[in-house]
Design a protein around this motif. Sequence first.
Motif, PDB file in Angstrom:
ATOM      1  N   GLN A   1       1.033   3.884  -3.080  1.00 42.46           N
ATOM      2  CA  GLN A   1       0.602   5.266  -2.941  1.00 42.46           C
ATOM      3  C   GLN A   1       1.623   6.222  -3.572  1.00 42.46           C
ATOM      4  N   GLU A   2       2.899   5.809  -3.534  1.00 41.93           N
ATOM      5  CA  GLU A   2       3.946   6.650  -4.099  1.00 41.93           C
ATOM      6  C   GLU A   2       3.998   6.552  -5.621  1.00 41.93           C
ATOM      7  N   ILE A   3       3.978   5.309  -6.144  1.00 38.78           N
ATOM      8  CA  ILE A   3       4.248   5.150  -7.575  1.00 38.78           C
ATOM      9  C   ILE A   3       3.072   4.595  -8.376  1.00 38.78           C
ATOM     10  N   GLY A   4       1.965   4.282  -7.702  1.00 45.38           N
ATOM     11  CA  GLY A   4       0.860   3.649  -8.414  1.00 45.38           C
ATOM     12  C   GLY A   4       0.019   4.620  -9.235  1.00 45.38           C
ATOM     13  N   PHE A   5      -0.780   4.034 -10.131  1.00 51.91           N
ATOM     14  CA  PHE A   5      -1.683   4.833 -10.974  1.00 51.91           C
ATOM     15  C   PHE A   5      -3.122   4.484 -10.620  1.00 51.91           C
ATOM     16  N   HIS A   6      -3.928   5.504 -10.375  1.00 52.25           N
ATOM     17  CA  HIS A   6      -5.340   5.251 -10.105  1.00 52.25           C
ATOM     18  C   HIS A   6      -6.052   4.954 -11.418  1.00 52.25           C
TER      19      HIS A   6
ATOM     20  N   PRO B   1       0.802  -1.220   0.000  1.00 51.00           N
ATOM     21  CA  PRO B   1       0.000   0.000   0.000  1.00 51.00           C
ATOM     22  C   PRO B   1       0.842   1.281   0.000  1.00 51.00           C
TER      23      PRO B   1
ATOM     24  N   LEU C   1       1.556  -1.196  -9.228  1.00 48.42           N
ATOM     25  CA  LEU C   1       1.480  -0.116 -10.207  1.00 48.42           C
ATOM     26  C   LEU C   1       0.056   0.360 -10.464  1.00 48.42           C
ATOM     27  N   VAL C   2      -0.883  -0.577 -10.432  1.00 46.27           N
ATOM     28  CA  VAL C   2      -2.254  -0.212 -10.793  1.00 46.27           C
ATOM     29  C   VAL C   2      -3.143  -0.245  -9.553  1.00 46.27           C
TER      30      VAL C   2
END
Lengths: 281, 588
Positions: free
Chosen positions: A70-75, A66, A151-152
């Motif tokens: 939160q730092e590198i993921g894409f919503h 998590p 990532l996603v």
Amino acid sequence: MFTEVLTRVVTVVAIMLPIAVLLFVGRQRLATTRREWRSRLRTEAPVIAILLVVLGFNRVMRQAGPAISQEIGFHMTSTFYQVEGEFILVFQRIASAEMTAYFSAIYVYGYAFLLVFPVVAYFALSETRTFRRLLTAYSLNYAIGVVLYILVIAYGPRNMMPELLIETNLYDNSPEYQHLTREVNRNVNVFPSLHTSLAATAAIYAFRTREQYRAWFPIAVVLAISVIISTMYLGIHWAIDVVAGLLLAGAAVWIADRLVARSALIRETTTRQLDRLRGNR
Amino acid sequence: MNRNSTTSVDGISRRSVLAAGAAGLALSTSGCIESVQSVVNGSGDGQVSLSIMTVPADGDRENVQIARHLEENLEAAGVDVSVDMRSRSEFLEAILLDHEFDCYVGRHPGEYDPDFLYETLHSTYASEKGWQNPFGVTSPIAFDRPLEAQRAADGDERRDHIATLLSNLATAVPFEPICIPDENRIARSDRFEGWDSGHLATRHGYLGLEPAADVDRLHALITDSRISRNLNPLSATLRERGTIIDLVYDSLLTERDGEIEPWLAESIETETEDGSTTIHVTLREECLFHDEEPVTAEDVAFTYRFLDDTSLGRTSISSPAPRYRGHVSAIDHVAVDDQYQLTITTSTGEAVALRALTVPIVPRHRWRDQVVDRSEDDEFSTEQGEWGLVTMDNIPATGGGPYRFESNSEREYLTLERYDDHFTRRENDLPEAPVEELEFSIDPGSKSSIERVASGNADVTASMVSASTVADIPDESGLTHLEQGSNTFYHLGFNTRKTPFSNVHFRRAVAQLLDKAWLVENVFYGHASPITTPVADEWTPDELAWEGEDPAAPFVGSDGELDVELAKQAFENAGYRYDEEGRLLESY
């Protein structure tokens, strides 16, 4: 709650497994396996170790994921929803209490069995390559899957359109399963569908071993298709997750073929060289 | 990281996005996902495009349904719209801290006193982070003036100023109130009695309970995992109403069913004159924090100073806490008279002054040390609302409340134990901690929570259950179905800092796309009341009271069905145009 559900899953698989072994594997293979299990295990130990490491890594990432996400993921929830909209509701057309019971059971028990049985069945084969490839493919599914999960960041359809899935939502109908899935996954880990990718992986190997396990092949295919549909029927995954799961399965199997073929080749070469050195050709 | 809140498909067919998406999937690399995002975000061709942010259905499934109702109606009115979903903490981060959103659907914690609107709407706070003015609205005449006026007044005069404020709120709509939910819970009446002695969103819901003879543990279920990870009373993104914080920390006064009662303060004397109030506070003597340090007037004075500036003057710009902003701003001066005596003066009437005394009192020695320690760091910075001290997990929490921290496991549980030195244990007239141990287990599903309580595996659903599962609450002996009112309300919030919601006419046109009555009936199954104002009925002036329909922002349509022509007319009246394909165009 969690232990209760887990015990149930373990019990169901533990009952089905010996029956399936007797039916599909047969006494003859079991007899050979009893003689050869040590040497087979020696050859197969590395892939077993790799799978365990990957599973351990997955567990760690469930805690650490998590924060990294939160730092590198894409919503992506909104993108998925915009692209496919209410597509998965097509499966609501076949909705009924019986179907929901069937797909819930498939999603939990059928899936566990579909993944575990091939491990036992391929261990019982005298050649070890299929077993090593299967476990390598499983490991790849998990390893690539966890990277994509980070990532996603996406929520599944049940979180986007709860009221449209009220009849079939897994956790509305069988809330006890929430304790199990929560233990192994988070609600933003929907892309790709690992249920789909692992079920498809098992089905691909069932196809490849249809000569050895003729009766298992059609059963594996029916189970795999049911698992894949269940993910959408129960409102857990988007169709995009399923497509990604299928692609992931294909990729995992393809890479596993390359990896295991090469290590086999290396081993053969080394054995040959050793033989040459010893002068006993 | 994608923090862009305007995700939309601009002039690109769904098929091409699908193709791009498939390509992204095939390669499964972050670079490709990025390219999909850029295709989706694409430069505008003039159509109004916006996104509605909300939280996933897990735990609170009504928000997303309201968001999708709005999405559907906006789409019908020619707006390019998407629904963006974030976890509860990331949702609040985007809205309260980053201010990166177009509009959102969520539940406001609300409060018993309408003065919470002070921090919510005052223009002074438009650029601060936290619960203070997340909408970025700056309206000195419509809001600041009545907000100040109601603060200085009491009684009928205050009511009049509140009425003016609410009427201006309904006109300027920085946010649109939607409905107040009924708080439904299930509890075991065979193990505890007195479930109705206090509201379960407050400390009194727990402290008033009477356990059966052999019961020494209360097991409560909570849908929200945040409390198992963080106990910082100042966190804006991880707190809602602060119920559990109020069990661990004491406040001078406590609110019970709308009434203010002494709590850590043994008694108070108030004098109100010309819009300013002086309160003489006498603390209960010989109270201890959970680390055995005494609770004194110094701690109280520190708390108010600290909330006002969490950097304690160590940086050039002050850094107010992202919570309790309105409470603290009411206070002019805190004077410590002796160990247990304080004099607090406010520039407000009595009601607002008393509200200011409901914040959690924190131990000076702990938080002051934290600030000092952190200020020794070379890179010391106290970014308002976001710096380490207001975001740290504060586990174990050291308060002075009736329960103290015992243990936690992230996303699993939080266990509190009774604090035997608490003053409620020696005062006879106060409700005390009923059991030795209070465990809050995380159970994200309403339905499974209800089943667990019904089957005897838990005592109460601490979180209110989802409206769709109220019908699942069984009517059996040994169980009780609790129905309580609420201060919280569902609302649609607008970011007035940027287009299109900087335009008040646009906001009003959008507010009219919500069929509140239909939502209450179909999404909440009747377990909510549609509203026009965000405060209790007693404060709502007659002309804004809900009488079968919305007097301020009536839905353009009926029974959930939008009258598309009327809706489009509303946007045209707001100064917007449509192209020949019926798409709403950006105005310049």
